[in-house]
Write a protein that holds these residues in place. Sequence first.
Motif, PDB file in Angstrom:
ATOM      1  N   GLU A  45       0.972  -1.417  -0.238  1.00  0.00           N
ATOM      2  CA  GLU A  45      -0.109  -0.095   0.091  1.00  0.00           C
ATOM      3  C   GLU A  45       1.153   1.308   0.226  1.00  0.00           C
ATOM      4  OE1 GLU A  45      -2.659   0.969   3.345  1.00  0.00           O
ATOM      5  OE2 GLU A  45      -0.484   0.295   5.007  1.00  0.00           O
TER       6      GLU A  45
ATOM      7  N   ASN B   1      -9.061  -5.464  -0.259  1.00  0.00           N
ATOM      8  CA  ASN B   1      -8.628  -4.182  -1.160  1.00  0.00           C
ATOM      9  C   ASN B   1      -9.890  -3.848  -2.060  1.00  0.00           C
ATOM     10  OD1 ASN B   1      -8.166  -2.022  -2.941  1.00  0.00           O
ATOM     11  ND2 ASN B   1      -6.413  -2.147  -2.823  1.00  0.00           N
ATOM     12  N   HIS B 100      -2.375   1.035  -6.566  1.00  0.00           N
ATOM     13  CA  HIS B 100      -3.295   0.189  -5.775  1.00  0.00           C
ATOM     14  C   HIS B 100      -3.043  -1.074  -5.780  1.00  0.00           C
ATOM     15  CE1 HIS B 100      -5.924   3.872  -4.174  1.00  0.00           C
ATOM     16  NE2 HIS B 100      -5.199   4.362  -5.341  1.00  0.00           N
TER      17      HIS B 100
END
Lengths: 111, 110
Positions: A45, B1, B100
């Motif tokens: 991240e 995510n 991402h």
Amino acid sequence: DAKTTQPNSMESNEEEPVHLPCNHSTISGTDYIHWYRQLPSQGPEYVIHGLTSNVNNRMASLAIAEDRKSSTLILHRATLRDAAVYYCIRLSGAGSYQLTFGKGTKLSVIP
Amino acid sequence: NAGVTQTPKFQVLKTGQSMTLQCAQDMNHNSMYWYRQDPGMGLRLIYYSASEGTTDKGEVPNGYNVSRLNKREFSLRLESAAPSQTSVYFCAVNHNQPQHFGDGTRLSIL
């Protein structure tokens, strides 16, 4: 060739500040410094990035040396959730966004 | 995510079998990437797609093929799996911003 050098591992006590160093002595004038972290069993991240001046966001601060040959990621109060591998990455400012990961620094946080 | 979804999360294959790893995004980003991560190592770029309809080789493309099916989906195919391809595979997306990442596909080849 990751083009950055980081210590393999570091330890910190919980609730204390952590300074994670990165050496990038061959950096060019248009290269940005990016930091990512990878928690166990997760994808990386984004943490923070900068070019010349120091940068702050809600996760961390980035201090870049005046000659830009090194930088330091600062976590102001380490928590157990900050235990991760931290990657310092040089990124060309020429439009490409291909990340080259080294082995990073494994940060352990001691309760 | 929530933005980048990879399927499957785990897979075991025998040497010589084929398999396609799927990556889908709901972030409307142009660029998509496939990485592999071997134990104790950083991620290495396999292939990337700067925009729909284009793909390019990364650092370690041998043994893999990719398809950018549409803006949302980018698949990675192993035509004849080898034990050396045992790894964790990550998909990432971006558009002029930090990448991402998905949570990865853990692939073992026996």
